[in-house]
Design a protein around this motif. Structure first.
Motif, mmCIF file in Angstrom:
data_model
loop_
_atom_site.group_PDB
_atom_site.id
_atom_site.type_symbol
_atom_site.label_atom_id
_atom_site.label_comp_id
_atom_site.label_asym_id
_atom_site.label_seq_id
_atom_site.Cartn_x
_atom_site.Cartn_y
_atom_site.Cartn_z
ATOM 1 N N GLN A 229 0.926 -1.649 -0.026
ATOM 2 C CA GLN A 229 -0.256 -0.285 -0.184
ATOM 3 C C GLN A 229 1.374 1.152 -0.161
ATOM 4 N N THR A 230 2.113 1.053 0.881
ATOM 5 C CA THR A 230 2.821 2.856 0.689
ATOM 6 C C THR A 230 4.028 2.444 -0.523
ATOM 7 N N ALA A 231 4.150 0.926 -0.962
ATOM 8 C CA ALA A 231 4.985 1.276 -2.540
ATOM 9 C C ALA A 231 5.098 2.367 -3.235
ATOM 10 N N ILE A 232 6.118 3.154 -3.800
ATOM 11 C CA ILE A 232 6.329 4.069 -4.159
ATOM 12 C C ILE A 232 6.891 3.697 -5.902
ATOM 13 N N ASN A 233 5.561 3.878 -6.767
ATOM 14 C CA ASN A 233 5.739 3.015 -8.233
ATOM 15 C C ASN A 233 6.068 4.430 -9.101
ATOM 16 N N ASN A 234 6.089 4.050 -10.022
ATOM 17 C CA ASN A 234 5.894 4.573 -11.556
ATOM 18 C C ASN A 234 4.647 5.369 -11.043
ATOM 19 N N TYR A 235 5.232 6.996 -11.629
ATOM 20 C CA TYR A 235 3.879 7.075 -11.772
ATOM 21 C C TYR A 235 3.298 6.908 -13.711
ATOM 22 N N ILE A 236 4.208 7.057 -14.584
ATOM 23 C CA ILE A 236 3.730 7.673 -15.713
ATOM 24 C C ILE A 236 4.925 6.248 -16.119
ATOM 25 N N GLU A 237 4.206 5.257 -17.780
ATOM 26 C CA GLU A 237 4.646 3.561 -17.421
ATOM 27 C C GLU A 237 5.503 4.305 -18.645
ATOM 28 N N GLY A 238 6.782 3.779 -18.608
ATOM 29 C CA GLY A 238 7.146 4.071 -19.908
ATOM 30 C C GLY A 238 9.109 3.365 -19.571
ATOM 31 N N ASN A 239 9.816 2.986 -20.606
ATOM 32 C CA ASN A 239 11.244 1.917 -19.887
ATOM 33 C C ASN A 239 12.202 3.547 -20.452
ATOM 34 N N ASN A 240 11.863 4.913 -20.353
ATOM 35 C CA ASN A 240 13.220 5.558 -21.325
ATOM 36 C C ASN A 240 14.092 6.747 -20.446
ATOM 37 N N LEU A 242 14.191 9.608 -20.333
ATOM 38 C CA LEU A 242 13.059 10.457 -19.937
ATOM 39 C C LEU A 242 11.667 10.605 -19.388
ATOM 40 N N LEU A 243 11.309 9.461 -19.525
ATOM 41 C CA LEU A 243 10.318 8.905 -18.556
ATOM 42 C C LEU A 243 10.626 8.749 -16.980
ATOM 43 N N GLU A 244 11.787 7.937 -17.032
ATOM 44 C CA GLU A 244 12.066 7.631 -15.888
ATOM 45 C C GLU A 244 12.685 9.366 -15.082
ATOM 46 N N ALA A 245 13.045 10.056 -15.716
ATOM 47 C CA ALA A 245 13.483 11.606 -15.188
ATOM 48 C C ALA A 245 12.322 12.041 -14.271
ATOM 49 N N VAL A 246 11.326 12.238 -15.543
ATOM 50 C CA VAL A 246 9.689 12.802 -15.514
ATOM 51 C C VAL A 246 9.320 12.338 -13.654
ATOM 52 N N ASN A 247 9.468 10.778 -13.882
ATOM 53 C CA ASN A 247 8.493 9.730 -12.980
ATOM 54 C C ASN A 247 9.679 10.234 -11.019
ATOM 55 N N PHE A 248 10.922 10.365 -11.162
ATOM 56 C CA PHE A 248 11.892 10.875 -9.873
ATOM 57 C C PHE A 248 10.758 12.138 -10.126
ATOM 58 N N ILE A 249 11.035 12.879 -10.437
ATOM 59 C CA ILE A 249 10.054 14.681 -10.466
ATOM 60 C C ILE A 249 8.956 14.561 -9.863
ATOM 61 N N ILE A 250 8.654 13.859 -10.119
ATOM 62 C CA ILE A 250 7.086 13.240 -9.932
ATOM 63 C C ILE A 250 7.209 12.747 -8.135
ATOM 64 N N THR A 251 7.644 12.040 -8.144
ATOM 65 C CA THR A 251 8.282 10.934 -6.494
ATOM 66 C C THR A 251 8.886 12.240 -5.852
#
Length: 347
Positions: A229-240, A242-251
């Protein structure tokens, strides 16, 4: 130091009595936490204790193994010693920090806040834990050396990174980058944060050949339904990258303002949400007010570098709260410095 109630200063003896009660609450938490909190809070403790008692029979990963070696080398092999060590070092750091930053009074509301944070810190630190080792090797030297001998603190932190948590090498690099080039330029800092995420995601993906998101995924993949329930997951699906960096910003945003934790609508998670928000509110408030003040530049650089790097690796909100615990005495300085008293009268 005095306690302030309704802008009136308590007598010294009364203030000391109230402070003693606050410390007593934390001492009781330190020694009876296992009777209060669920077993899952102490899984790491059980692993480290097993490695202390049977170092050659049950090998964990290097972080656990080296933590157990630390406790064994310094003869912290009796379970009651860890709470005593945590309590003494923790409250001494608070005392030394307040003295160094000339904090002579604290309001009742801030005192209750400090006790709440400290009680939570005792849950995680007053035991065989990597967090206690972090406090002793990184936070204690920081408090003692950050004003004049920050290079000595850097050596302590490099040692900690080498033997306990390797990602602290990244934290050290980010700390010095912020301190030298960025920390006194808040607008530049805001622009630099996304650049940091894009750069580090690119480096890990294309130079080291490892996705940072995959490290978090592997940690979370075998969780049971409750802990997931408290796990931190990617908010945007994708494996490049750029998307990973966007997920880090959201995190990062959701670590500072943990809306996903709040939406679980469980009382304990609501309390954790409030503690996290108040933590960062006080830090950001002091930074906005004092970013040009050289006296606070190391604190600002340290806390920001810490949160930036933790946003890359934290698997869940529970781990994040636990990893924040050693930093609480630093935030207490921010809380106290943010408080402005009117003309204070004697009680």
């Amino acid at each position: 130091m005095n306690l302030i109630i309704n802008n009136s200063k308590l007598r010294k003896a009364d203030s000391m009595l109230v402070f003693a009660i606050g410390i007593l609450v934390c001492v009781l938490i330190a020694f009876f936490k296992e009777s209060i909190f669920p077993e899952k809070y102490f899984n790491d403790t059980v692993t480290i204790q097993r490695l202390i008692e049977h170092p050659y029979k049950d090998m964990g990963d290097s972080a656990f193994t080296n933590t157990a070696k630390f406790f064994r080398i310094f003869h912290i092999d009796k379970y009651f010693v860890a709470p005593v060590l945590a309590i003494i070092s923790y409250f001494f750091v608070i005392y030394f920090s307040f003295k160094k930053y000339s904090i002579e009074a604290v309001s009742l509301s801030n005192f209750l806040l400090i006790v709440s944070y400290s009680a939570m810190a005792m849950v995680y630190m007053s035991t065989y834990s990597k967090d206690l080792v972090l406090f002793l090797f990184v936070i204690v030297p920081f408090v003692f050396f950050e004003k004049k001998y920050i290079l000595i603190w850097t050596l302590f932190t490099i040692f900690y990174a080498a033997f306990f948590r390797n990602y602290w090498f990244v934290t050290i690099l980010v700390f010095w980058g912020l301190k030298i080039f960025i920390i006194k330029k808040p607008k530049f800092l805001i622009l630099t944060i996304p650049l940091f995420y894009f750069l580090i995601s690119f480096v890990y993906n294309y130079i080291f050949g490892v996705s940072l998101s995959m490290i978090r995924y592997i940690t979370n993949v075998d969780r049971d339904a409750d802990s997931a329930q408290t796990a931190i997951n990617n908010y945007i699906e994708g494996n490049n990258f750029l998307l990973e960096a966007v997920n880090f910003i959201i995190t990062l945003v959701f670590l500072i303002i943990p809306i996903p934790l709040l939406l679980l609508a469980k009382p304990f998670y609501v309390i954790l949400t409030l503690l996290i928000v108040v933590f960062f509110y006080n830090f950001i408030k002091l930074y906005v007010k004092e970013y040009k003040n050289e006296k606070f530049s190391n604190i600002f650089s340290f806390v920001i570098s810490f949160i930036l790097v933790q946003s890359l690796f934290e698997p869940d909100y529970g781990s994040f709260v636990r990893h924040l615990a050693p930093l609480y005495p630093i935030i207490f300085v921010c809380i106290a410095k943010n408080t402005k008293f009117l003309k204070i009268e004697e009680y």
